[in-house]
Scaffold this active site. Structure first.
Site, mmCIF file in Angstrom:
data_model
loop_
_atom_site.group_PDB
_atom_site.id
_atom_site.type_symbol
_atom_site.label_atom_id
_atom_site.label_comp_id
_atom_site.label_asym_id
_atom_site.label_seq_id
_atom_site.Cartn_x
_atom_site.Cartn_y
_atom_site.Cartn_z
ATOM 1 N N ASP A 189 42.631 43.648 42.011
ATOM 2 C CA ASP A 189 42.102 44.901 41.460
ATOM 3 C C ASP A 189 43.140 45.509 40.519
ATOM 4 O O ASP A 189 43.271 46.742 40.413
ATOM 5 C CB ASP A 189 41.724 45.880 42.571
ATOM 6 C CG ASP A 189 40.798 47.004 42.094
ATOM 7 O OD1 ASP A 189 40.272 46.905 40.961
ATOM 8 O OD2 ASP A 189 40.616 47.994 42.831
ATOM 9 N N ALA A 241 37.836 55.784 41.638
ATOM 10 C CA ALA A 241 38.348 55.984 40.279
ATOM 11 C C ALA A 241 37.334 55.614 39.208
ATOM 12 O O ALA A 241 37.629 55.736 38.019
ATOM 13 C CB ALA A 241 39.623 55.169 40.082
ATOM 14 N N HIS A 263 36.527 45.145 47.479
ATOM 15 C CA HIS A 263 37.692 45.769 48.132
ATOM 16 C C HIS A 263 37.318 46.424 49.476
ATOM 17 O O HIS A 263 37.201 47.635 49.602
ATOM 18 C CB HIS A 263 38.455 46.729 47.236
ATOM 19 C CG HIS A 263 37.662 47.660 46.376
ATOM 20 N ND1 HIS A 263 36.691 48.510 46.845
ATOM 21 C CD2 HIS A 263 37.738 47.887 45.043
ATOM 22 C CE1 HIS A 263 36.200 49.221 45.851
ATOM 23 N NE2 HIS A 263 36.809 48.859 44.745
ATOM 24 N N GLU A 282 31.845 45.811 37.814
ATOM 25 C CA GLU A 282 32.057 46.708 38.955
ATOM 26 C C GLU A 282 31.374 48.029 38.618
ATOM 27 O O GLU A 282 31.971 48.933 38.069
ATOM 28 C CB GLU A 282 33.545 46.913 39.226
ATOM 29 C CG GLU A 282 33.780 47.704 40.520
ATOM 30 C CD GLU A 282 35.245 47.924 40.824
ATOM 31 O OE1 GLU A 282 35.530 48.436 41.921
ATOM 32 O OE2 GLU A 282 36.105 47.601 39.986
ATOM 33 N N ALA A 284 43.807 54.430 41.630
ATOM 34 C CA ALA A 284 43.028 53.769 40.574
ATOM 35 C C ALA A 284 43.497 52.336 40.410
ATOM 36 O O ALA A 284 44.351 52.025 39.581
ATOM 37 C CB ALA A 284 43.169 54.534 39.256
ATOM 38 N N GLY A 285 42.952 51.447 41.240
ATOM 39 C CA GLY A 285 43.337 50.050 41.154
ATOM 40 C C GLY A 285 44.762 49.836 41.629
ATOM 41 O O GLY A 285 45.307 50.609 42.428
#
Length: 391
Positions: A276, A143, A218, A132, A310-311
């Site tokens: 994620d 993030a 995402h 990613e 963040a995820g």
């Protein structure tokens, strides 16, 4: 042999009420109505007690769990085995280790760890890696570490493939200089290319599809949104049949109505549920660390100190339940979005993602509330809720 009976079998095309799935060794050998399946007297019979027998979930976007961060220096194959066991307890039978944007050397080390760990996990099967980044648009970094974002490099890609031939998916911003050539050459090398962390216009994403892009990281998150005059990257993802759209169905990254919109636009064959998930998944809420930075988990939301999400701490079974609650999808279609679609998106549908004869015996048993009761990976029972509760 092992026979699953006593419930509804979910295949890609139908629900088989009072069905049976027969497993021999590592493969599925029979799927059908129980009355038509000859179960050998020597077979171990597992009664699912009115629940569902489904394909194991396939998570193509996961950064870690249980305090394990796939990017962190010093992470070991044993750490990945712990993550694999955790994922199996939530119905995932195969996954990709997602490597976040990092320096060239750190990225290389993380990919080398994935290569070393493929085939060594005892829970969910590690199929390889997703990169990613780092070829992202810094204006849509989210993030991801802006310090290490850099232009697409085929030389770096070849280095990645040398240390990790199991690299399967690369997310990048298709509007940055050199991205279209990277997509074309990455596709030629057998990779899945994904639009992610991007400020691309609708037209730029469509051009990338022409070069070989087939996936969206995402969907809606860290990409240009949908406007009635400027459809943006999100508009391209929703309307282009060549793109499989990832969806983080945690009701945080996507409003339930937005998840429903994605499912309606893409149809049952082009949505891939993903977690994620980061290192905090499976841990109590509070202070943790991911990608060398402090994170805080509160009410299910993971944030950096500056407030950036963040995820997630999502699991695939919860993602499936959230999808079912948010949509009017048939259960077979919802399950397909957690199984066959992600498997197809990275080219492993010939063995993963469906209950069909000859496929890997990756099976998850769900109760009527879609809670995981049992997980099988390639014919081995790797999780039982009953046994876990007893322990």
């Amino acid at each position: 042999m092992i026979a699953f009976v006593g419930g509804t079998v979910l295949t890609p095309s139908r629900q088989i009420t009072d069905g049976a799935v027969l497993v021999e060794g590592t493969r599925i050998v029979v799927v059908g109505p129980r009355r038509l399946v000859a179960i050998p007297t020597s077979a171990e019979v597992i009664d699912v007690e009115g629940g569902y027998v489904a394909p194991g979930f396939v998570d193509v976007h996961c950064h870690g769990a249980l305090g394990v961060d796939f990017n962190r220096p010093g992470t070991t194959p044993e750490d990945l085995r712990r993550v694999a066991a955790f994922k199996a307890s939530h119905g995932t039978t195969s996954f990709l280790a997602a490597i976040a944007t990092a320096s060239p050397e750190a990225t290389r080390q993380a990919l080398a760890l994935v290569h070393e760990s493929v085939g060594a996990c005892q829970g969910a099967e590690l199929l390889g890696a997703q990169a990613e980044g780092p070829f992202l648009n810094p204006e849509a970094a989210g993030a991801q570490s802006r310090d290490h974002i850099r232009p697409p490099s085929l030389a770096e890609l070849d280095d990645w493939l040398e240390v990790c031939p199991e690299l399967r998916l690369v997310a990048l911003a298709p509007e940055v200089e050199g991205a279209l050539e990277f997509i074309r050459e990455g596709r030629r090398r057998g990779l899945t290319l994904s639009v992610g962390h991007s400020c691309a216009t609708y037209e730029q994403v469509i051009a990338a599809v022409g070069a070989g892009l087939t996936h969206a990281t995402h969907t809606f998150n860290c990409m240009t949104g949908l406007h009635h005059l400027r459809p943006g990257a999100a508009g391209a993802v929703l309307t282009c049949d060549d793109i499989t759209a990832e969806a983080i169905a945690d009701n945080i990254h996507l409003h339930p109505a937005t998840l429903d919109i994605i499912a309606r636009c893409k149809g049952p064959g082009k949505v891939a549920l993903v977690t994620d998930a980061v290192s905090a998944a499976g841990l109590p809420e509070g202070k943790h660390e991911w990608d060398g930075r402090p994170i805080t988990v509160s009410e299910g939301v993971v944030r950096l100190d500056d407030g950036t999400i963040a995820g997630s701490v999502l699991t695939m079974d919860r993602a499936l339940r959230n999808l079912v609650a948010a949509t009017e999808l048939a259960l077979t279609d919802a399950v397909q979005m957690a199984t066959l679609n992600p498997a197809r998106s990275i080219g492993v549908e010939d063995r993963k993602g469906s209950l069909e004869c000859g496929r890997d015996a990756d099976v998850v048993v769900l109760d009527r509330d879609l809670e995981v009761q049992m997980t099988m990976v390639r014919g081995a029972l790797v999780y039982s809720r009953r046994n876990a509760a007893a322990v």
